[in-house]
Design a protein around this motif. Sequence first.
Motif, PDB file in Angstrom:
ATOM      1  N   THR A  25     -17.000  33.537  -4.621  1.00  0.00           N
ATOM      2  CA  THR A  25     -16.003  33.982  -3.650  1.00  0.00           C
ATOM      3  C   THR A  25     -14.716  33.170  -3.815  1.00  0.00           C
ATOM      4  OG1 THR A  25     -16.666  32.395  -1.962  1.00  0.00           O
ATOM      5  CG2 THR A  25     -17.811  34.551  -1.971  1.00  0.00           C
ATOM      6  N   ARG A  27     -13.161  31.702  -1.477  1.00  0.00           N
ATOM      7  CA  ARG A  27     -13.319  30.490  -0.667  1.00  0.00           C
ATOM      8  C   ARG A  27     -14.024  29.387  -1.462  1.00  0.00           C
ATOM      9  NH1 ARG A  27     -15.434  30.357   5.495  1.00  0.00           N
ATOM     10  NH2 ARG A  27     -14.947  28.171   5.852  1.00  0.00           N
ATOM     11  N   GLU A  28     -15.090  29.770  -2.177  1.00  0.00           N
ATOM     12  CA  GLU A  28     -15.824  28.780  -2.966  1.00  0.00           C
ATOM     13  C   GLU A  28     -14.953  28.215  -4.085  1.00  0.00           C
ATOM     14  OE1 GLU A  28     -19.677  28.356  -5.951  1.00  0.00           O
ATOM     15  OE2 GLU A  28     -19.538  30.139  -4.665  1.00  0.00           O
ATOM     16  N   GLU A  30     -11.623  28.238  -4.440  1.00  0.00           N
ATOM     17  CA  GLU A  30     -10.491  27.480  -3.919  1.00  0.00           C
ATOM     18  C   GLU A  30     -10.937  26.114  -3.409  1.00  0.00           C
ATOM     19  OE1 GLU A  30      -6.980  27.652  -0.545  1.00  0.00           O
ATOM     20  OE2 GLU A  30      -8.013  29.511  -1.062  1.00  0.00           O
ATOM     21  N   GLY A  31     -12.061  26.057  -2.719  1.00  0.00           N
ATOM     22  CA  GLY A  31     -12.578  24.775  -2.230  1.00  0.00           C
ATOM     23  C   GLY A  31     -12.891  23.819  -3.365  1.00  0.00           C
TER      24      GLY A  31
END
Length: 153
Positions: A25, A27-28, A30-31
């Motif tokens: 994802t 989010r994953e 980017e984190g």
Amino acid sequence: MVPAPDLNQEGGLVVPGVGFASACTARELEGLMREVLAEARAVLGVERAGVLGARQLAAPVHKSDSRMLATVARELELELVFPSMAALADCQGGVLTESPRARATAAVGSVAEAAALAAAGEGARLLLPRRLSPQASCAVAWVDRQHLFEESS
């Protein structure tokens, strides 16, 4: 840990490279990238972070149609670059880690490391070998552009 580069010269370039599974994802990824870039800033030293900031994000050419990757690049304000499979293979000598999945899909030990090295160009070396999340990897290459300019003059 890879030794920190000699930062006596201005003009360095930091390039993160990524590899990721289709289930990853935004989010994953980017984190993971934020964590890795923070680690790179720590290795380089806070006073140099602005001078040696990342401007590009490298991923293998077979990921060029990923909307998720485009979203992450936009959020991090990085220009996407897509080294070819041949360019990745040319960087195999600088890759420090070995992944069976990367070897099977891209014929390199680490897609993230090879992509970072290929995008950073001649004279690049790994500042940080790949770091992993469940569905992604991120590595950071560094090249001293000032040193290369002086050598070619």
